[in-house]
Design an enzyme around this catalytic site. Sequence first.
Site, PDB file in Angstrom:
ATOM      1  N   ASP A  23      48.278  41.256  56.343  1.00 19.06           N
ATOM      2  CA  ASP A  23      48.336  41.588  54.908  1.00 19.06           C
ATOM      3  C   ASP A  23      49.126  40.485  54.233  1.00 19.06           C
ATOM      4  OD1 ASP A  23      48.289  43.065  52.468  1.00 19.06           O
ATOM      5  OD2 ASP A  23      50.248  43.937  52.934  1.00 19.06           O
ATOM      6  N   SER A  24      49.136  40.517  52.912  1.00 21.23           N
ATOM      7  CA  SER A  24      49.912  39.531  52.152  1.00 21.23           C
ATOM      8  C   SER A  24      51.417  39.795  52.232  1.00 21.23           C
ATOM      9  CB  SER A  24      49.464  39.555  50.701  1.00 21.23           C
ATOM     10  OG  SER A  24      49.645  40.849  50.166  1.00 21.23           O
ATOM     11  N   TYR A  55      48.597  38.446  47.050  1.00 12.95           N
ATOM     12  CA  TYR A  55      47.378  37.651  46.900  1.00 12.95           C
ATOM     13  C   TYR A  55      46.675  37.890  45.557  1.00 12.95           C
ATOM     14  CZ  TYR A  55      47.320  36.498  51.970  1.00 12.95           C
ATOM     15  OH  TYR A  55      47.600  36.023  53.228  1.00 12.95           O
ATOM     16  N   GLY A  56      46.942  39.048  44.944  1.00  6.95           N
ATOM     17  CA  GLY A  56      46.219  39.457  43.733  1.00  6.95           C
ATOM     18  C   GLY A  56      46.032  38.364  42.686  1.00  6.95           C
ATOM     19  N   CYS A  86      44.399  44.659  53.715  1.00  9.20           N
ATOM     20  CA  CYS A  86      44.696  44.266  52.346  1.00  9.20           C
ATOM     21  C   CYS A  86      43.379  44.265  51.585  1.00  9.20           C
ATOM     22  CB  CYS A  86      45.309  42.868  52.342  1.00  9.20           C
ATOM     23  SG  CYS A  86      45.426  42.102  50.713  1.00  9.20           S
ATOM     24  N   ASN A  87      43.368  44.942  50.441  1.00  8.60           N
ATOM     25  CA  ASN A  87      42.113  45.064  49.698  1.00  8.60           C
ATOM     26  C   ASN A  87      41.650  43.734  49.128  1.00  8.60           C
ATOM     27  OD1 ASN A  87      41.274  48.117  49.318  1.00  8.60           O
ATOM     28  ND2 ASN A  87      43.495  48.001  49.460  1.00  8.60           N
ATOM     29  N   THR A  88      42.585  42.962  48.537  1.00  8.25           N
ATOM     30  CA  THR A  88      42.192  41.680  47.945  1.00  8.25           C
ATOM     31  C   THR A  88      41.639  40.752  49.020  1.00  8.25           C
ATOM     32  OG1 THR A  88      44.033  41.954  46.399  1.00  8.25           O
ATOM     33  CG2 THR A  88      42.992  39.797  46.476  1.00  8.25           C
ATOM     34  N   GLU A 165      57.242  49.527  45.890  1.00  5.74           N
ATOM     35  CA  GLU A 165      58.221  48.564  46.413  1.00  5.74           C
ATOM     36  C   GLU A 165      59.637  48.936  45.963  1.00  5.74           C
ATOM     37  OE1 GLU A 165      57.091  44.484  46.039  1.00  5.74           O
ATOM     38  OE2 GLU A 165      55.440  44.792  47.478  1.00  5.74           O
ATOM     39  N   CYS A 214      44.721  50.743  47.746  1.00  2.00           N
ATOM     40  CA  CYS A 214      45.704  49.673  47.936  1.00  2.00           C
ATOM     41  C   CYS A 214      46.614  50.111  49.065  1.00  2.00           C
ATOM     42  CB  CYS A 214      46.504  49.464  46.648  1.00  2.00           C
ATOM     43  SG  CYS A 214      47.913  48.340  46.838  1.00  2.00           S
ATOM     44  N   THR A 215      46.976  49.177  49.927  1.00  2.00           N
ATOM     45  CA  THR A 215      47.767  49.564  51.102  1.00  2.00           C
ATOM     46  C   THR A 215      49.174  50.042  50.742  1.00  2.00           C
ATOM     47  OG1 THR A 215      48.268  47.210  51.414  1.00  2.00           O
ATOM     48  CG2 THR A 215      46.520  48.150  52.766  1.00  2.00           C
ATOM     49  N   HIS A 216      49.617  49.799  49.509  1.00  2.00           N
ATOM     50  CA  HIS A 216      50.910  50.339  49.096  1.00  2.00           C
ATOM     51  C   HIS A 216      50.829  51.837  48.752  1.00  2.00           C
ATOM     52  CE1 HIS A 216      52.270  46.157  48.497  1.00  2.00           C
ATOM     53  NE2 HIS A 216      53.493  46.634  48.436  1.00  2.00           N
TER      54      HIS A 216
END
Lengths: 297, 297
Positions: A23-24, A55-56, A86-88, A165, A214-216
């Site tokens: 992931d980013s 990455y967005g 990661c979606n992006t 976050e 989104c992974t968050h």
Amino acid sequence: MEPTANTQPILTRTSDAPIGIFDSGFGGLTVARDIAKKLPNESLIYLGDSARGPYGPRPLSEVDGFVQQIGSWLVSRGVKMIVIACNTATAAGLSHAQQTLPVPVIGVVEPGARAAAHATKNRRVGVIATKATVESDAYTKAIRHIDAGITVFSTATPRFVDIAEQGIKMAEGPIEEFTSLASKVYIRPAFQEIAQDYLDPLRRCEIDTLVLGCTHFPLLKALIGGVIGRDVTLISSAHETAIDVAEILARRGELASPDAVAHHEFNTTGTDIEGFERFGGRAFGHAIGQVNHVDLP
Amino acid sequence: MEPTANTQPILTRTSDAPIGIFDSGFGGLTVARDIAKKLPNESLIYLGDSARGPYGPRPLSEVDGFVQQIGSWLVSRGVKMIVIACNTATAAGLSHAQQTLPVPVIGVVEPGARAAAHATKNRRVGVIATKATVESDAYTKAIRHIDAGITVFSTATPRFVDIAEQGIKMAEGPIEEFTSLASKVYIRPAFQEIAQDYLDPLRRCEIDTLVLGCTHFPLLKALIGGVIGRDVTLISSAHETAIDVAEILARRGELASPDAVAHHEFNTTGTDIEGFERFGGRAFGHAIGQVNHVDLP
């Protein structure tokens, strides 16, 4: 009879080889957590590309290059499959990575889309994601590939990334209500108002299923579920991706042996090793131990 | 937030409603068989459109019209979901049917493609199907949607349809080797030569997975498996479609209750009711009892 893709090298891999996940940053650890929970005998190599994340805001072509680079690094580490957590990065580089890497590569979009298409009863599905993911239309396309009759309502909820976050970082303070116990994320009352602003329009769309794209966002499951209502099924790509990983390995006969001792290795390209350990541990659900710094060429 | 499909009516259906299944003839009964085996409490309404089948030689737009018409008839009969148990009809009409019918509609291509993509280890997959299905490229597209790195080798095996139908009709005579016990299909020695002509090129392509891309082909599993070799995994769309039906109903909370008594209803648009009963029973795996004639407007 025409081949429709280039020939891939035929590799023999032992089933006890690790699964590569990246992931980013540390958001993808929510995916790693669900994979570790579902497959406790599997070894994992995780890479968080914190030096270049998020990455967005970057061009998709640049992110595609990152996916190729990290994918090759994971292959050089002997992984038996790769999960783009990661979606992006999935939108930017999944298809290219599948064509160039010699191991199966899966992303987080298709598993979540399929689960949503199968779960909805009234065929009205909501998707919340980052702006880049919503604009890529990846979930809408993937859901309608499975059921063209589903109405998809997508909305970007960029502040949810900050909330997750912040919530992770603030969780060192008191943990009160609206706390997701598994992930120990602290939710301030103001966060709930933001969530209501985002989610009330989706409620009015009468969706019965909501994709956390989104992974968050699995970190905010309690907050999102409380606002959107208990009658809406929340689909976590993390959970569904873990199911897919298990199914793919089982079908290929590549599940780790039942007596295999799982080794979890965590790497970051960033320099804040201590922060990655602390916040990553919350996303992963328990302490992740030593984190290695990796320099990608 | 933009809706990306028209709003579907929100219907409430009882979980004990039947599943609708149709095909251009009795080949789709191999799919019905696997659904009945996996979900013994589910009631089924089957329609074989023998009056207009086979669909293969017809224009896709005409077949799309048949799918709409039969779909509406099944909805009027109160089904909770519809399975298009025919590859040509799936290619011609699945997406349109999903957009117009108020219940979930699934076809046989996507489940088989997903199973193949998950099963292959060397990422070389063969597909055998009718000419129309191979030309539609539906399996190649669906497999590469899941894993863009898979090399797909497709080949039309039109005579397998005849072999399956002849084998079913001849099975009133002696049943010898290469007989699939479940389906009681008689395989003449000449059939094996035909199978070798079709399958030897695929063997040389070093595929490790072969999709049986026609509802007739599960009847020939023993013949095909014997020729292609035991190291090649055979993927039956029928089996995979049944798994998908179970998963969709489970996720939607629409599985029949455990004490439900399944009612299986069989209909044909054709006039040879007796033939449909006799040969259909072999495809379904046991006697199908009374078959009704249905006139579609």
